[in-house]
Structures are given as C-alpha cells and as structure tokens.
Design a protein around this motif. Sequence first.
Motif, mmCIF file in Angstrom:
data_model
loop_
_atom_site.group_PDB
_atom_site.id
_atom_site.type_symbol
_atom_site.label_atom_id
_atom_site.label_comp_id
_atom_site.label_asym_id
_atom_site.label_seq_id
_atom_site.Cartn_x
_atom_site.Cartn_y
_atom_site.Cartn_z
ATOM 1 N N ASP A 43 -0.571 5.782 6.857
ATOM 2 C CA ASP A 43 -0.500 5.710 5.414
ATOM 3 C C ASP A 43 0.304 4.530 4.861
ATOM 4 O OD1 ASP A 43 -1.284 8.477 5.372
ATOM 5 O OD2 ASP A 43 0.669 9.576 5.517
ATOM 6 N N ASP A 44 1.147 3.866 5.594
ATOM 7 C CA ASP A 44 1.670 2.860 5.128
ATOM 8 C C ASP A 44 0.727 1.418 4.964
ATOM 9 O OD1 ASP A 44 4.299 3.793 4.916
ATOM 10 O OD2 ASP A 44 5.049 3.319 6.995
ATOM 11 N N LEU A 45 -0.145 1.535 6.046
ATOM 12 C CA LEU A 45 -0.935 0.175 6.191
ATOM 13 C C LEU A 45 -2.182 0.325 5.265
ATOM 14 C CD1 LEU A 45 -1.782 -2.386 7.428
ATOM 15 C CD2 LEU A 45 -2.780 -1.012 9.503
ATOM 16 N N CYS A 46 -2.523 1.875 5.073
ATOM 17 C CA CYS A 46 -3.439 1.969 4.069
ATOM 18 C C CYS A 46 -3.297 1.904 2.770
ATOM 19 C CB CYS A 46 -4.179 3.625 4.192
ATOM 20 S SG CYS A 46 -5.171 3.982 5.623
ATOM 21 N N ARG A 47 -2.020 2.050 2.322
ATOM 22 C CA ARG A 47 -1.572 1.672 1.182
ATOM 23 C C ARG A 47 -1.508 0.009 0.730
ATOM 24 N NH1 ARG A 47 1.633 6.408 1.518
ATOM 25 N NH2 ARG A 47 3.318 5.244 2.478
ATOM 26 N N THR A 63 -0.754 -8.340 5.985
ATOM 27 C CA THR A 63 0.312 -7.072 5.548
ATOM 28 C C THR A 63 1.188 -7.082 6.674
ATOM 29 O OG1 THR A 63 -0.796 -5.518 7.003
ATOM 30 C CG2 THR A 63 -1.971 -5.721 4.881
ATOM 31 N N PRO A 64 2.310 -6.406 6.052
ATOM 32 C CA PRO A 64 3.489 -6.169 7.148
ATOM 33 C C PRO A 64 2.772 -5.567 8.262
ATOM 34 C CG PRO A 64 4.165 -5.508 4.937
ATOM 35 C CD PRO A 64 2.724 -5.759 4.857
ATOM 36 N N GLY A 65 3.663 -5.661 9.534
ATOM 37 C CA GLY A 65 3.511 -4.967 10.656
ATOM 38 C C GLY A 65 3.806 -3.444 10.690
ATOM 39 N N PHE A 66 4.726 -3.218 9.827
ATOM 40 C CA PHE A 66 5.439 -1.757 9.957
ATOM 41 C C PHE A 66 5.822 -1.365 11.067
ATOM 42 C CE2 PHE A 66 2.244 -1.782 6.108
ATOM 43 C CZ PHE A 66 2.948 -1.840 5.066
#
Length: 379
Positions: A43-47, A63-66
């Motif tokens: 979810d985080d990476l999709c957003r 993007t961030p690596g989360f």
Amino acid sequence: MPLSLIRQDITLLHVDAIVNAANQGLRPGGGVCGAIFAAAGYDDLCRACEKIGHVDTGAAVATPGFALPARHIIHTAGPIWHGGTAGERDLLASCYRSSLELAAELGDRSIAFPLISSGIYGYPPAEALAVALGEIRAFLAFHPDMEVTLCLFDRSVTTLTKGIFGEIAQFIDDTYVEESPFARRERWEEAELSNSYPSFGASAAPAPLEDHKESLWPFRRRRKKREEAEPSFIDADAMPHFAPPAAAPQAAAPKPQATLEDLLDQLDEPFSQMLLAMIDERGMTDAQVYSRANLSRQYFSKLRSGKVNPSKRVVLSLAVALGLSYDETRALLERAGHALTHASKFDIIVEWFIRNGHYDIFEINQVLFSFDQPLLGAS
C-alpha cells in the motif's frame, strides 16, 4: 569492492538504494517488481508511485524504501526486446545511467540492480549483462566511491564466448584435477597393479615401477630413503687397519648466531614499496590502478601507506590492474606472503587469464562468478 556480482534476493540487501525494473505506469508487476512491492509494503509503495504517475522508458524516478533495508527505491522502465533493431540497447543503457545519476543526486553511496529487462521483457541475458557492465564501469570511472551490486539469479548469464569459457574449463580440468591427491593416488594404484599382476602373453612387458616413482605416496618415498640410510652389515676383520692421526684437529670456533635485529635488517622491502615501484615503472596513476583492480579509493589509500595487509585476492587484483606477467605476479604474491596453488579453482582461473594476457578484471570476475568462486577486488 566498487562492483560485485552476487546471487541474492535484491530486497534483502542493506544498500542505500535498490533499483526496481518497473513498467511505465509504475504499477505493481511480477518478478522483481512484484517482490519489491511486497517487501517494501504494498500500500505504501503504491501510493508513492501513484503520486509520480509515470516514467519513460530509459528514465528513472525515486520513492522511499519504506519497509526495505534500502533508503530509496529507484524505479526505471526497461525496454521490451524486439530483436535489437528498435533501439533497445540505447534505452537499456539509459536505464542504468539514469538510475546511477539519480542515486548520486540523492546522496546514495551504494546501489543494487537486478538485470533489467532480462525477464518477461525478453532482453537476452548475456547481452543485457554486457550493457549493464559497460554503463556501470563508465559511471564508476568518475564516481569511484559508489558501490554497485548486480543481483543475478542465473550464473550462466556470465558465460563469455563458448571458446574462452571452454578453454578455462579445460585448463581447470588439466591442472586442478591432475594435481589433486585423488588423481595422484589413482595413478599410483594403476602403477602398482600393472607391476603386481602382469598380463601373461601380452605383447609387451608392463612398465617397471621405477617409471611411476613420481606418483608414489610420500610415505613410500620416506621408507626408501630410510632404507638407504641404514648401514649394511660390515665384517670388521676384513677391513684394513689405519694408524690413528698424530693429533686430533682442533675444532673450529662456533659462528655467532644472528640476532633478531640482524634478521630484521635483512628483510626485503615491504609490499607497499614494491607496489609503488611497479606503479611508477608502468607510468600509471593511483586512480587508474584502483579502478582497474576493483578496489575502493579508501582501501587503496590504506594499502599504499602499508596500513593493511593485502589478501591474496587483493594482490591478484593489483597484478591484473598492472598487467603483470605470471612470474611478476608470483613475485608480488610472495612479497605479501601468498602463493598460487593448483589446488584452488580460484587460483587456476586467475592464472589462466594472466598467462593469456587478459587483464579485464570485470571479465575475470564474470568467470569466477560462473564457477562459484570469490571475486577479485576488495572494499
């Protein structure tokens, strides 16, 4: 080391940035892309990707690596293979170049790549690897402090031309196998059998055991020497008698033993001095040497000042970088307290390249990787 090849899940690597082989819409996919979304947090990476929206083929975004160990994920869209006539090579090269430049802008010092476009996009893996290595090497020439890792799932993609690979495989077979203790014992057993159980009626007599003396086990050689050293029976009455000398000669005065300081004064020049002399002799710069040796600038600085003791892999890396002959390589290894051996596949492979005058360390590392051997270079 600045460039390394490994077999590993890219999502497990502790680097500043990992590269995602993305699609243009930055949507979750299969293969490496799907694994990165799952490991980072779907979810985080999709957003984060939805906010960016799109990436052109050959370009890169971040993007961030989360939840990943990496700080950043760099997403690049690789080309689909259409037979090599649709500009695929230039687009693939741009993927690596754009990703590396973006990592440098973000302040990342280490980055890991998958082999972009070599999966469902159909780019031939061996050709994809050649493009990757070419762009990475060109980048490292101007960014020697960056550490780049290529994650490969199949060792066969590193195979060079079949001719060279076949020659190396044969060289390993001719040296490693023939020099192994198992081969020596097999030859000894064959020699023993041929002499103990001759074939009656044969056209030629079996070879005498003396022809196989080099194959005998060490304990047999020691036994033979011991038997030769033992005195035979001597008849004292049959021996002639001689008058004793008038006076026994005076024993020579014992020579004074060398002190530890004397022995230390006789030491050869240290490895670092020999290395610097070789660099000067070839008119090379330090940057040329550590780049060609796949060494980081920081490590080479310590090596140059004598602050570290080089491993065999490092010495061989320097020998390749300097283009040393086989004998010069052995001399440099000896100065560092190492030696080549035919009991090691790693040593044999590097020896083959040096004997044949091939001094491309990345080409050597491809073959070492294929044979599951450690790579040349150091951090």
